[in-house]
Design a protein around this motif. Structure first.
Motif, PDB file in Angstrom:
ATOM      1  N   LYS A   8      30.784   3.702  27.863  1.00  0.00           N
ATOM      2  CA  LYS A   8      29.765   4.246  26.966  1.00  0.00           C
ATOM      3  C   LYS A   8      29.981   3.756  25.547  1.00  0.00           C
ATOM      4  N   SER A   9      31.235   3.610  25.148  1.00  0.00           N
ATOM      5  CA  SER A   9      31.549   3.115  23.819  1.00  0.00           C
ATOM      6  C   SER A   9      31.075   1.674  23.658  1.00  0.00           C
ATOM      7  N   GLU A  10      31.270   0.859  24.681  1.00  0.00           N
ATOM      8  CA  GLU A  10      30.828  -0.534  24.649  1.00  0.00           C
ATOM      9  C   GLU A  10      29.295  -0.599  24.599  1.00  0.00           C
ATOM     10  N   ARG A  11      28.633   0.250  25.369  1.00  0.00           N
ATOM     11  CA  ARG A  11      27.171   0.275  25.364  1.00  0.00           C
ATOM     12  C   ARG A  11      26.651   0.712  24.001  1.00  0.00           C
ATOM     13  N   LYS A  12      27.295   1.690  23.420  1.00  0.00           N
ATOM     14  CA  LYS A  12      26.910   2.153  22.084  1.00  0.00           C
ATOM     15  C   LYS A  12      27.027   1.009  21.079  1.00  0.00           C
ATOM     16  N   ALA A  13      28.076   0.200  21.219  1.00  0.00           N
ATOM     17  CA  ALA A  13      28.300  -0.921  20.296  1.00  0.00           C
ATOM     18  C   ALA A  13      27.189  -1.967  20.419  1.00  0.00           C
ATOM     19  N   TRP A  14      26.809  -2.357  21.646  1.00  0.00           N
ATOM     20  CA  TRP A  14      25.768  -3.390  21.753  1.00  0.00           C
ATOM     21  C   TRP A  14      24.403  -2.848  21.369  1.00  0.00           C
ATOM     22  N   MET A  15      24.145  -1.583  21.630  1.00  0.00           N
ATOM     23  CA  MET A  15      22.863  -1.008  21.215  1.00  0.00           C
ATOM     24  C   MET A  15      22.780  -0.935  19.684  1.00  0.00           C
ATOM     25  N   SER A  16      23.899  -0.595  19.049  1.00  0.00           N
ATOM     26  CA  SER A  16      23.951  -0.559  17.589  1.00  0.00           C
ATOM     27  C   SER A  16      23.745  -1.959  17.015  1.00  0.00           C
ATOM     28  N   ARG A  90       8.672  -1.047  12.842  1.00  0.00           N
ATOM     29  CA  ARG A  90       7.533  -1.012  13.751  1.00  0.00           C
ATOM     30  C   ARG A  90       7.454  -2.247  14.640  1.00  0.00           C
ATOM     31  N   ASP A  91       8.582  -2.845  14.943  1.00  0.00           N
ATOM     32  CA  ASP A  91       8.615  -4.093  15.698  1.00  0.00           C
ATOM     33  C   ASP A  91       8.743  -3.814  17.196  1.00  0.00           C
ATOM     34  N   LYS A  92       7.605  -3.829  17.900  1.00  0.00           N
ATOM     35  CA  LYS A  92       7.597  -3.534  19.332  1.00  0.00           C
ATOM     36  C   LYS A  92       8.275  -4.636  20.149  1.00  0.00           C
ATOM     37  N   ASP A  93       8.163  -5.897  19.701  1.00  0.00           N
ATOM     38  CA  ASP A  93       8.821  -6.996  20.421  1.00  0.00           C
ATOM     39  C   ASP A  93      10.339  -6.844  20.365  1.00  0.00           C
ATOM     40  N   LYS A  94      10.867  -6.518  19.192  1.00  0.00           N
ATOM     41  CA  LYS A  94      12.318  -6.332  19.056  1.00  0.00           C
ATOM     42  C   LYS A  94      12.786  -5.178  19.933  1.00  0.00           C
ATOM     43  N   ALA A  95      12.008  -4.093  19.979  1.00  0.00           N
ATOM     44  CA  ALA A  95      12.382  -2.947  20.814  1.00  0.00           C
ATOM     45  C   ALA A  95      12.399  -3.342  22.287  1.00  0.00           C
ATOM     46  N   GLN A  96      11.403  -4.113  22.721  1.00  0.00           N
ATOM     47  CA  GLN A  96      11.356  -4.544  24.125  1.00  0.00           C
ATOM     48  C   GLN A  96      12.550  -5.427  24.452  1.00  0.00           C
ATOM     49  N   ILE A  97      12.862  -6.376  23.590  1.00  0.00           N
ATOM     50  CA  ILE A  97      14.001  -7.267  23.836  1.00  0.00           C
ATOM     51  C   ILE A  97      15.302  -6.464  23.854  1.00  0.00           C
ATOM     52  N   ALA A  98      15.444  -5.531  22.916  1.00  0.00           N
ATOM     53  CA  ALA A  98      16.663  -4.716  22.875  1.00  0.00           C
ATOM     54  C   ALA A  98      16.824  -3.903  24.157  1.00  0.00           C
ATOM     55  N   ALA A  99      15.725  -3.365  24.678  1.00  0.00           N
ATOM     56  CA  ALA A  99      15.790  -2.600  25.925  1.00  0.00           C
ATOM     57  C   ALA A  99      16.136  -3.507  27.110  1.00  0.00           C
ATOM     58  N   LEU A 100      15.567  -4.713  27.125  1.00  0.00           N
ATOM     59  CA  LEU A 100      15.899  -5.668  28.192  1.00  0.00           C
ATOM     60  C   LEU A 100      17.375  -6.060  28.125  1.00  0.00           C
ATOM     61  N   VAL A 101      17.873  -6.310  26.923  1.00  0.00           N
ATOM     62  CA  VAL A 101      19.287  -6.669  26.776  1.00  0.00           C
ATOM     63  C   VAL A 101      20.168  -5.503  27.213  1.00  0.00           C
ATOM     64  N   ASP A 102      19.793  -4.283  26.816  1.00  0.00           N
ATOM     65  CA  ASP A 102      20.568  -3.109  27.233  1.00  0.00           C
ATOM     66  C   ASP A 102      20.649  -3.026  28.754  1.00  0.00           C
ATOM     67  N   ALA A 103      19.522  -3.228  29.415  1.00  0.00           N
ATOM     68  CA  ALA A 103      19.521  -3.165  30.879  1.00  0.00           C
ATOM     69  C   ALA A 103      20.351  -4.297  31.480  1.00  0.00           C
ATOM     70  N   LEU A 104      20.156  -5.519  30.992  1.00  0.00           N
ATOM     71  CA  LEU A 104      20.872  -6.674  31.545  1.00  0.00           C
ATOM     72  C   LEU A 104      22.373  -6.599  31.293  1.00  0.00           C
ATOM     73  N   MET A 105      22.785  -5.962  30.201  1.00  0.00           N
ATOM     74  CA  MET A 105      24.213  -5.820  29.913  1.00  0.00           C
ATOM     75  C   MET A 105      24.898  -4.891  30.910  1.00  0.00           C
ATOM     76  N   GLN A 106      24.131  -4.163  31.686  1.00  0.00           N
ATOM     77  CA  GLN A 106      24.683  -3.278  32.709  1.00  0.00           C
ATOM     78  C   GLN A 106      24.710  -3.956  34.079  1.00  0.00           C
ATOM     79  N   THR A 107      24.374  -5.243  34.104  1.00  0.00           N
ATOM     80  CA  THR A 107      24.337  -5.992  35.359  1.00  0.00           C
ATOM     81  C   THR A 107      25.379  -7.119  35.332  1.00  0.00           C
ATOM     82  N   ALA A 108      25.327  -7.967  36.340  1.00  0.00           N
ATOM     83  CA  ALA A 108      26.256  -9.101  36.424  1.00  0.00           C
ATOM     84  C   ALA A 108      25.987 -10.154  35.345  1.00  0.00           C
ATOM     85  N   GLU A 109      24.840 -10.093  34.683  1.00  0.00           N
ATOM     86  CA  GLU A 109      24.507 -11.063  33.632  1.00  0.00           C
ATOM     87  C   GLU A 109      25.176 -10.744  32.299  1.00  0.00           C
TER      88      GLU A 109
END
Length: 152
Positions: A8-16, A90-109
């Protein structure tokens, strides 16, 4: 206060890191990463406001400083992994990319994505902090007291 698990600490770091990084750099690195994976929205990007609180001297009683715009979203990859993002502005593209990265960081990628996106973002933010510190140090004033002869 409970301590976060290492995961959780690592996830918090990449989300930050994703939230603090400049949007243009996030988009540039994401485009260099390659095609986006298939996903479905749990919560499409939406803009809102949050109250920012402060403390006088970082220790005083909290007070409401003002409101700030944020964009949030949540998505689910085809394999079921969920990613979330909250980014300033108000950057929806940045939010979408950040969410995709968050999800992918929880996978083998995760390892590949860390090298392609997170490490360069962290280096850029560290470089910016060093440059700000150098500019601030250039304006530093040293005060000293001289001993006068009659006080000796």
């Amino acid at each position: 206060m409970t301590e976060l698990s290492p995961q959780k600490s690592e996830r918090k770091a990449w989300m930050s890191l994703l939230a603090k990084a400049p949007a243009a750099e996030v988009v540039r690195l994401w485009q260099a990463h390659g095609a986006a994976p298939e996903f479905s929205w749990l919560r499409a990007p939406e803009v809102g406001a949050v109250m920012v609180r402060g403390r006088a001297g970082a220790v005083g009683a909290p007070f409401n400083l003002g409101e700030m715009s944020v964009t949030r979203c949540s998505l689910r990859l085809a394999d079921g992994t969920v990613g979330h993002a909250y980014v300033q502005g108000r950057d929806k593209d940045k939010a979408q990319i950040a969410a995709l990265v968050d999800a992918l960081m929880q996978t083998a990628e995760a390892d590949g994505l860390r090298k392609v996106m997170l490490d360069p973002l962290a280096a850029g933010l560290a470089e910016g902090a060093t440059a700000r510190a150098a500019r601030a140090a250039a304006t530093k004033v040293e005060f000293f007291t001289m001993v006068r002869g009659e006080n000796a």
